[in-house]
Design an enzyme around this catalytic site. Sequence first.
Site, PDB file in Angstrom:
ATOM      1  N   ASP A 216       0.823  -1.207   0.000  1.00 18.98           N
ATOM      2  CA  ASP A 216       0.000   0.000   0.000  1.00 18.98           C
ATOM      3  C   ASP A 216       0.861   1.263   0.000  1.00 18.98           C
ATOM      4  O   ASP A 216       2.016   1.256   0.402  1.00 18.98           O
ATOM      5  CB  ASP A 216      -0.931   0.008   1.210  1.00 18.98           C
ATOM      6  CG  ASP A 216      -0.158   0.025   2.520  1.00 18.98           C
ATOM      7  OD1 ASP A 216       0.801  -0.760   2.643  1.00 18.98           O
ATOM      8  OD2 ASP A 216      -0.499   0.832   3.413  1.00 18.98           O
ATOM      9  N   GLU A 217       0.243   2.349  -0.438  1.00 19.15           N
ATOM     10  CA  GLU A 217       0.759   3.715  -0.297  1.00 19.15           C
ATOM     11  C   GLU A 217       2.197   3.889  -0.792  1.00 19.15           C
ATOM     12  O   GLU A 217       2.973   4.634  -0.191  1.00 19.15           O
ATOM     13  CB  GLU A 217       0.646   4.171   1.168  1.00 19.15           C
ATOM     14  CG  GLU A 217      -0.790   4.307   1.627  1.00 19.15           C
ATOM     15  CD  GLU A 217      -0.928   4.906   3.015  1.00 19.15           C
ATOM     16  OE1 GLU A 217      -1.843   5.716   3.221  1.00 19.15           O
ATOM     17  OE2 GLU A 217      -0.113   4.565   3.906  1.00 19.15           O
ATOM     18  N   VAL A 218       2.559   3.224  -1.872  1.00 20.90           N
ATOM     19  CA  VAL A 218       3.880   3.503  -2.438  1.00 20.90           C
ATOM     20  C   VAL A 218       3.845   4.871  -3.110  1.00 20.90           C
ATOM     21  O   VAL A 218       2.841   5.275  -3.690  1.00 20.90           O
ATOM     22  CB  VAL A 218       4.326   2.410  -3.429  1.00 20.90           C
ATOM     23  CG1 VAL A 218       4.507   1.090  -2.710  1.00 20.90           C
ATOM     24  CG2 VAL A 218       3.355   2.261  -4.586  1.00 20.90           C
TER      25      VAL A 218
END
Length: 440
Positions: A216-218
């Site tokens: 997530d959230e790269v």
Amino acid sequence: DESYTIDVPVSGKATLKAKTPYGAIRGLETFSQLVSANGYAKVITNTPIQIKDAPVYPHRGLVIDTARNFLSVKTIYRILDSMSYNKLNVFHWHVIDSQSWPIESKTFPDLHLKGAYSKEQTYLYDDVKNVIAYAKDRGIRVIPEIDVPGHTYIVSLAKPEIMSCVNKQPNWDRYAAEPPSGQLNIAKPESIDFTNKLIDEYTKLFPDQVFHLGGDEVNRNCWNEDPDVKAYLAAHPGEDVESLLANYYTKVHDHLETTGKDGFSWEETLVHSKYVPKNNTIIQVWIDQAAVKTAVEKGYRVVSSHHDYLYLDCGHGAWLPNNDGNSWCDPFKTWMHVYNYDPAANITNPAQRKLILGTEAAIWAEQTDETVIDIRLWPRAAAVAETTWSGKTDSTGHVRKTEEVASRLHEQRFRMVGRGISAEPMQPLWCARNPGSCNL
């Protein structure tokens, strides 16, 4: 199989039948809830009672973050106890993140030696094994999450050579969802090798069939501005950050497959990248309810942790000291709001509905530690526990309304407090004692 039957006659012995120990555990919990105290004795009223029960959803869990603020093993045991009181069966252990690496690594010891907040705030192998055993005795699976390639600043303390955008200040928000910034450098084969060795290590430590690899959230800026990434892309025309990210996901998930485990990933790996997850991957939705439909239409199993309903840490405002405002996921999610969530909303195809395994309510620990974890979780997590065990409707097809549920949830909250769980009150006691009188 968590199914069971209970028969309580007017007189004589009660009978509990189950096909597995896990069904027996769930049945014993139900039996305990039939017992009430009148000040002189413990009794079961309204006999005879016949119950035939089984969960609607097989996956009913909590996401517990122990990286941003540490939770002691004793506190984890208390969480597991409280989960068993509510028939929850998955402890999703978000054990590491940017801020700390509290779990022992025998492959890369510097990860925990340099990345844990302290020696005392470390989970050694024996601690992990004890948590797994304690959970199993309560019918609870422990699924670990090693979140990669984002949320990994802490790796830089042990392996700086495989990192990008490490602790960029003051404009950290260009490179990460929260400080400190830092992601594995996806242009370097050494990052893939590092991840695969972690997979080898922790899939052996955690016996569950499912292993969570985050995803997530790269942050693309992190890699777009990294000199090593830019040099790699200059030497490889036709590639870009998206192809590098897809290659990283492919290589680490291919390696996970060699261990015999099923992958578990946040929704971005499916809907926000070019990577095509393996068919046996479970997709965890948290951003957009539409991703549930997208995933099941493509044949993936889904667990929902929709932030607007199931992020139980939200509602305490911003935690950045120079920002006197709300957090991104405010407001507070009331138990009524939690109860009203339906992970299968707008999914009408029966085969696709079966792909929805259940839900996980989440406690992210920016503002949560063991002093407040009970009141953050309970009784709101009990609300989602009921809907994932019993579904949104009763046996007649009637959709349960929160005003019908309130008295039952009050009872469960009082029961948990009596068992040593600091569940927060739902209303003034007067309202609990006068059902319906506080409805608007």
